[in-house]
Design a protein around this motif. Structure first.
Motif, PDB file in Angstrom:
ATOM      1  N   UNK A 197      66.142  77.993  38.219  1.00  0.00           N
ATOM      2  CA  UNK A 197      64.917  79.089  38.144  1.00  0.00           C
ATOM      3  C   UNK A 197      65.024  79.870  39.211  1.00  0.00           C
ATOM      4  N   UNK A 198      65.157  79.449  40.567  1.00  0.00           N
ATOM      5  CA  UNK A 198      65.498  80.255  41.679  1.00  0.00           C
ATOM      6  C   UNK A 198      66.465  81.066  41.603  1.00  0.00           C
ATOM      7  N   UNK A 199      67.409  80.799  41.255  1.00  0.00           N
ATOM      8  CA  UNK A 199      68.774  81.494  41.125  1.00  0.00           C
ATOM      9  C   UNK A 199      68.623  82.618  40.131  1.00  0.00           C
ATOM     10  N   UNK A 200      67.898  82.192  39.118  1.00  0.00           N
ATOM     11  CA  UNK A 200      67.779  83.324  38.088  1.00  0.00           C
ATOM     12  C   UNK A 200      66.868  84.453  38.590  1.00  0.00           C
ATOM     13  N   UNK A 201      65.725  84.010  39.317  1.00  0.00           N
ATOM     14  CA  UNK A 201      64.570  85.011  39.829  1.00  0.00           C
ATOM     15  C   UNK A 201      65.303  85.931  40.900  1.00  0.00           C
ATOM     16  N   UNK A 202      66.214  85.208  41.776  1.00  0.00           N
ATOM     17  CA  UNK A 202      66.517  85.858  42.968  1.00  0.00           C
ATOM     18  C   UNK A 202      67.876  87.027  42.308  1.00  0.00           C
ATOM     19  N   UNK A 203      68.586  86.540  41.470  1.00  0.00           N
ATOM     20  CA  UNK A 203      69.457  87.565  40.824  1.00  0.00           C
ATOM     21  C   UNK A 203      68.838  88.594  39.918  1.00  0.00           C
ATOM     22  N   UNK A 223      74.462  77.440  46.458  1.00  0.00           N
ATOM     23  CA  UNK A 223      74.019  76.738  45.441  1.00  0.00           C
ATOM     24  C   UNK A 223      75.277  76.129  44.791  1.00  0.00           C
ATOM     25  N   UNK A 224      74.992  74.934  44.051  1.00  0.00           N
ATOM     26  CA  UNK A 224      76.181  74.496  43.137  1.00  0.00           C
ATOM     27  C   UNK A 224      76.564  75.583  42.056  1.00  0.00           C
ATOM     28  N   UNK A 225      77.593  75.516  41.420  1.00  0.00           N
ATOM     29  CA  UNK A 225      77.915  76.410  40.247  1.00  0.00           C
ATOM     30  C   UNK A 225      77.066  76.544  39.080  1.00  0.00           C
ATOM     31  N   UNK A 226      76.664  75.068  38.711  1.00  0.00           N
ATOM     32  CA  UNK A 226      75.741  75.045  37.532  1.00  0.00           C
ATOM     33  C   UNK A 226      74.649  76.027  37.418  1.00  0.00           C
ATOM     34  N   UNK A 227      73.749  75.937  38.338  1.00  0.00           N
ATOM     35  CA  UNK A 227      72.598  76.801  38.326  1.00  0.00           C
ATOM     36  C   UNK A 227      72.824  77.942  38.280  1.00  0.00           C
ATOM     37  N   UNK A 228      73.920  78.617  38.708  1.00  0.00           N
ATOM     38  CA  UNK A 228      74.336  79.999  38.853  1.00  0.00           C
ATOM     39  C   UNK A 228      74.877  80.407  37.359  1.00  0.00           C
ATOM     40  N   UNK A 229      75.541  79.478  36.918  1.00  0.00           N
ATOM     41  CA  UNK A 229      75.973  79.617  35.388  1.00  0.00           C
ATOM     42  C   UNK A 229      74.885  79.687  34.506  1.00  0.00           C
ATOM     43  N   UNK A 230      74.151  78.744  34.623  1.00  0.00           N
ATOM     44  CA  UNK A 230      72.828  78.737  33.890  1.00  0.00           C
ATOM     45  C   UNK A 230      71.991  80.274  33.932  1.00  0.00           C
ATOM     46  N   UNK A 231      71.864  80.647  35.126  1.00  0.00           N
ATOM     47  CA  UNK A 231      71.113  81.993  35.320  1.00  0.00           C
ATOM     48  C   UNK A 231      72.110  83.058  34.764  1.00  0.00           C
ATOM     49  N   UNK A 232      73.355  83.113  34.942  1.00  0.00           N
ATOM     50  CA  UNK A 232      73.879  84.094  34.469  1.00  0.00           C
ATOM     51  C   UNK A 232      73.958  84.300  32.942  1.00  0.00           C
TER      52      UNK A 232
END
Length: 242
Positions: A20-26, A52-61
Protein backbone atom coordinates in the motif's frame (compact mmCIF):
# COMPACT_ATOMS: atom_id res chain seq x y z
CA UNK A 1 19.46 5.40 -28.94
CA UNK A 2 16.91 6.53 -26.36
CA UNK A 3 17.88 8.82 -23.49
CA UNK A 4 17.70 7.22 -20.04
CA UNK A 5 15.69 9.46 -17.72
CA UNK A 6 16.78 9.12 -14.08
CA UNK A 7 14.18 8.22 -11.49
CA UNK A 8 12.97 10.98 -9.17
CA UNK A 9 14.13 10.89 -5.56
CA UNK A 10 11.89 8.47 -3.66
CA UNK A 11 11.60 7.90 0.08
CA UNK A 12 12.36 4.39 1.41
CA UNK A 13 9.26 2.78 2.91
CA UNK A 14 8.84 0.76 6.09
CA UNK A 15 7.85 -2.86 5.77
CA UNK A 16 4.39 -2.71 7.37
CA UNK A 17 1.73 -2.53 4.64
CA UNK A 18 4.55 -2.28 2.13
CA UNK A 19 2.42 -2.78 -0.96
CA UNK A 20 0.00 0.00 0.00
CA UNK A 21 2.83 2.41 0.82
CA UNK A 22 4.55 1.70 -2.49
CA UNK A 23 1.28 2.23 -4.32
CA UNK A 24 0.56 5.53 -2.56
CA UNK A 25 4.04 6.91 -3.11
CA UNK A 26 4.08 6.00 -6.79
CA UNK A 27 0.55 7.35 -7.23
CA UNK A 28 1.42 10.66 -5.58
CA UNK A 29 4.60 10.79 -7.66
CA UNK A 30 2.61 10.40 -10.87
CA UNK A 31 -0.02 12.96 -9.87
CA UNK A 32 2.59 15.55 -8.85
CA UNK A 33 4.71 15.33 -12.00
CA UNK A 34 7.68 13.43 -10.59
CA UNK A 35 7.61 11.11 -13.60
CA UNK A 36 7.46 12.13 -17.26
CA UNK A 37 5.25 10.84 -20.11
CA UNK A 38 6.75 7.82 -21.84
CA UNK A 39 9.29 7.20 -19.07
CA UNK A 40 10.08 3.49 -18.88
CA UNK A 41 10.09 1.83 -15.47
CA UNK A 42 11.42 -1.44 -14.16
CA UNK A 43 10.36 -3.30 -11.06
CA UNK A 44 13.97 -3.70 -10.00
CA UNK A 45 14.78 0.01 -10.38
CA UNK A 46 11.73 1.11 -8.43
CA UNK A 47 12.30 -1.50 -5.71
CA UNK A 48 15.85 -0.23 -5.21
CA UNK A 49 14.71 3.40 -5.07
CA UNK A 50 11.97 2.58 -2.54
CA UNK A 51 14.01 0.18 -0.41
CA UNK A 52 11.43 -2.50 -1.12
CA UNK A 53 11.38 -6.04 -2.41
CA UNK A 54 10.08 -6.52 -5.99
CA UNK A 55 6.73 -8.06 -4.99
CA UNK A 56 5.10 -4.91 -3.48
CA UNK A 57 6.31 -2.87 -6.45
CA UNK A 58 4.84 -5.39 -8.89
CA UNK A 59 1.50 -5.29 -7.05
CA UNK A 60 1.48 -1.49 -6.99
CA UNK A 61 2.28 -1.26 -10.70
CA UNK A 62 -0.51 -3.69 -11.53
CA UNK A 63 -2.98 -1.49 -9.64
CA UNK A 64 -1.73 1.65 -11.36
CA UNK A 65 -1.82 0.01 -14.78
CA UNK A 66 -5.46 -0.88 -14.15
CA UNK A 67 -6.02 2.86 -13.47
CA UNK A 68 -4.54 3.69 -16.90
CA UNK A 69 -1.43 5.32 -15.44
CA UNK A 70 0.87 3.15 -17.57
CA UNK A 71 1.09 1.92 -21.15
CA UNK A 72 2.89 -1.22 -22.30
CA UNK A 73 5.86 -0.51 -24.57
CA UNK A 74 6.75 -2.54 -27.66
CA UNK A 75 9.26 -4.47 -25.55
CA UNK A 76 6.51 -5.33 -23.00
CA UNK A 77 7.92 -2.89 -20.46
CA UNK A 78 5.77 -0.48 -18.49
CA UNK A 79 6.04 3.18 -19.35
CA UNK A 80 4.26 6.23 -18.00
CA UNK A 81 1.13 6.94 -20.06
CA UNK A 82 1.30 9.59 -22.77
CA UNK A 83 -1.79 11.62 -23.69
CA UNK A 84 -2.85 12.42 -27.22
CA UNK A 85 -4.19 15.89 -27.97
CA UNK A 86 -7.75 14.52 -28.12
CA UNK A 87 -7.31 12.82 -24.74
CA UNK A 88 -5.85 16.01 -23.28
CA UNK A 89 -8.93 17.97 -24.38
CA UNK A 90 -11.25 15.33 -22.93
CA UNK A 91 -9.45 15.37 -19.59
CA UNK A 92 -9.34 19.19 -19.64
CA UNK A 93 -13.11 19.46 -20.02
CA UNK A 94 -13.76 16.92 -17.26
CA UNK A 95 -11.33 18.70 -14.92
CA UNK A 96 -12.96 22.07 -15.56
CA UNK A 97 -16.35 20.66 -14.58
CA UNK A 98 -15.27 18.64 -11.55
CA UNK A 99 -12.45 20.75 -10.13
CA UNK A 100 -14.50 23.89 -10.63
CA UNK A 101 -17.28 22.27 -8.59
CA UNK A 102 -14.85 21.23 -5.87
CA UNK A 103 -13.36 24.73 -5.64
CA UNK A 104 -16.83 26.24 -5.38
CA UNK A 105 -17.79 23.81 -2.61
CA UNK A 106 -14.48 24.39 -0.82
CA UNK A 107 -15.19 28.11 -0.60
CA UNK A 108 -18.33 27.29 1.40
CA UNK A 109 -16.54 24.98 3.85
CA UNK A 110 -13.20 26.72 4.37
CA UNK A 111 -12.03 27.33 7.95
CA UNK A 112 -9.38 29.64 9.37
CA UNK A 113 -7.06 26.64 9.67
CA UNK A 114 -7.65 25.78 6.00
CA UNK A 115 -6.85 29.36 4.98
CA UNK A 116 -3.55 29.16 6.86
CA UNK A 117 -2.61 25.92 5.08
CA UNK A 118 -3.60 27.35 1.68
CA UNK A 119 -1.48 30.45 2.28
CA UNK A 120 1.55 28.40 3.36
CA UNK A 121 1.34 26.21 0.24
CA UNK A 122 0.81 29.28 -1.95
CA UNK A 123 4.00 30.82 -0.55
CA UNK A 124 5.88 27.58 -1.18
CA UNK A 125 4.72 27.59 -4.80
CA UNK A 126 5.79 31.23 -5.23
CA UNK A 127 9.21 30.50 -3.73
CA UNK A 128 9.63 27.58 -6.13
CA UNK A 129 8.74 29.82 -9.09
CA UNK A 130 11.12 32.57 -7.93
CA UNK A 131 14.02 30.13 -7.47
CA UNK A 132 13.29 28.08 -10.61
CA UNK A 133 12.71 25.00 -8.43
CA UNK A 134 10.64 22.93 -10.85
CA UNK A 135 10.23 19.81 -8.64
CA UNK A 136 9.26 22.07 -5.73
CA UNK A 137 6.71 23.88 -7.89
CA UNK A 138 5.15 20.65 -9.15
CA UNK A 139 4.86 19.08 -5.69
CA UNK A 140 3.49 22.16 -3.92
CA UNK A 141 1.10 22.95 -6.77
CA UNK A 142 -0.27 19.41 -6.44
CA UNK A 143 -0.50 19.74 -2.66
CA UNK A 144 -2.23 23.14 -2.96
CA UNK A 145 -4.98 21.89 -5.25
CA UNK A 146 -5.49 18.61 -3.39
CA UNK A 147 -5.77 20.41 -0.03
CA UNK A 148 -8.36 22.79 -1.47
CA UNK A 149 -10.43 19.99 -2.96
CA UNK A 150 -10.25 17.95 0.24
CA UNK A 151 -11.91 20.91 1.95
CA UNK A 152 -14.92 20.49 -0.34
CA UNK A 153 -15.95 17.32 1.55
CA UNK A 154 -16.74 15.45 -1.66
CA UNK A 155 -14.63 12.32 -1.55
CA UNK A 156 -16.27 10.59 -4.51
CA UNK A 157 -15.69 13.54 -6.81
CA UNK A 158 -12.12 13.94 -5.56
CA UNK A 159 -11.36 10.28 -6.27
CA UNK A 160 -12.44 10.78 -9.89
CA UNK A 161 -10.35 13.95 -10.18
CA UNK A 162 -7.29 12.14 -8.85
CA UNK A 163 -7.67 9.54 -11.61
CA UNK A 164 -7.37 12.38 -14.13
CA UNK A 165 -4.32 13.69 -12.28
CA UNK A 166 -2.65 10.31 -12.82
CA UNK A 167 -2.74 11.11 -16.54
CA UNK A 168 -2.08 14.85 -16.28
CA UNK A 169 0.60 14.88 -13.57
CA UNK A 170 3.43 13.59 -15.79
CA UNK A 171 2.43 16.11 -18.49
CA UNK A 172 2.86 18.98 -16.02
CA UNK A 173 6.55 18.11 -15.86
CA UNK A 174 6.77 19.06 -19.55
CA UNK A 175 5.57 22.65 -19.04
CA UNK A 176 7.32 23.28 -15.69
CA UNK A 177 10.44 24.67 -17.42
CA UNK A 178 8.27 27.39 -19.02
CA UNK A 179 8.71 30.30 -16.58
CA UNK A 180 6.08 32.42 -18.33
CA UNK A 181 3.53 29.63 -17.88
CA UNK A 182 4.39 29.37 -14.17
CA UNK A 183 3.87 33.10 -13.71
CA UNK A 184 0.44 32.90 -15.38
CA UNK A 185 -0.40 29.97 -13.14
CA UNK A 186 0.60 32.00 -10.06
CA UNK A 187 -1.82 34.75 -11.11
CA UNK A 188 -4.59 32.16 -11.13
CA UNK A 189 -3.43 30.80 -7.78
CA UNK A 190 -3.58 34.30 -6.31
CA UNK A 191 -7.20 34.64 -7.42
CA UNK A 192 -8.01 31.16 -6.06
CA UNK A 193 -6.54 32.11 -2.68
CA UNK A 194 -8.45 35.41 -2.58
CA UNK A 195 -11.73 33.72 -3.50
CA UNK A 196 -11.34 31.09 -0.80
CA UNK A 197 -10.43 33.74 1.78
CA UNK A 198 -13.68 35.61 1.07
CA UNK A 199 -15.86 32.53 0.58
CA UNK A 200 -16.64 33.46 -3.02
CA UNK A 201 -17.49 30.13 -4.65
CA UNK A 202 -18.12 31.53 -8.14
CA UNK A 203 -14.77 33.33 -8.16
CA UNK A 204 -12.99 30.19 -6.90
CA UNK A 205 -14.54 28.13 -9.71
CA UNK A 206 -13.58 30.77 -12.31
CA UNK A 207 -9.97 30.97 -11.10
CA UNK A 208 -9.54 27.18 -11.04
CA UNK A 209 -11.04 26.97 -14.52
CA UNK A 210 -8.57 29.59 -15.76
CA UNK A 211 -5.66 27.68 -14.20
CA UNK A 212 -6.71 24.42 -15.86
CA UNK A 213 -7.33 26.02 -19.25
CA UNK A 214 -3.97 27.81 -19.26
CA UNK A 215 -2.10 24.61 -18.45
CA UNK A 216 -4.05 22.64 -21.06
CA UNK A 217 -3.33 25.28 -23.72
CA UNK A 218 0.42 25.17 -22.99
CA UNK A 219 0.39 21.37 -23.04
CA UNK A 220 -1.60 21.20 -26.27
CA UNK A 221 0.91 23.45 -28.03
CA UNK A 222 3.77 21.31 -26.77
CA UNK A 223 2.11 18.02 -27.77
CA UNK A 224 1.30 19.32 -31.23
CA UNK A 225 4.87 20.52 -31.67
CA UNK A 226 6.19 17.11 -30.61
CA UNK A 227 3.76 15.37 -32.95
CA UNK A 228 4.94 17.40 -35.90
CA UNK A 229 8.59 16.77 -34.96
CA UNK A 230 7.99 13.03 -34.72
CA UNK A 231 6.24 13.01 -38.11
CA UNK A 232 9.17 14.85 -39.67
CA UNK A 233 11.66 12.40 -38.19
CA UNK A 234 9.64 9.44 -39.44
CA UNK A 235 9.46 10.96 -42.92
CA UNK A 236 13.23 11.53 -42.95
CA UNK A 237 13.90 7.93 -41.89
CA UNK A 238 11.63 6.61 -44.63
CA UNK A 239 13.29 8.86 -47.20
CA UNK A 240 16.75 7.70 -46.16
CA UNK A 241 15.76 4.09 -46.85
CA UNK A 242 14.63 4.78 -50.39
Amino acid sequence: MSTVIPLPKLQPVVRNSMSEQVYRQLRDGLMSGRFTPGQKLTIRGLAEALGSSPMPVREALQRLQAENAFDMSDSSRLRVATLTVDQLREVRDARVALEGLLAERAALHVTSEDKSVFLDLYKRIQTAVDTDDQPGYLWNNFAFHRRIYQTANARLILSVVENFWLLMGPCFALVAPDHAHLQRSMDAHTRILEALATGDGAAARAAVTDDIMQAATSLERLLLRRHHTDKSRTALKRASKI
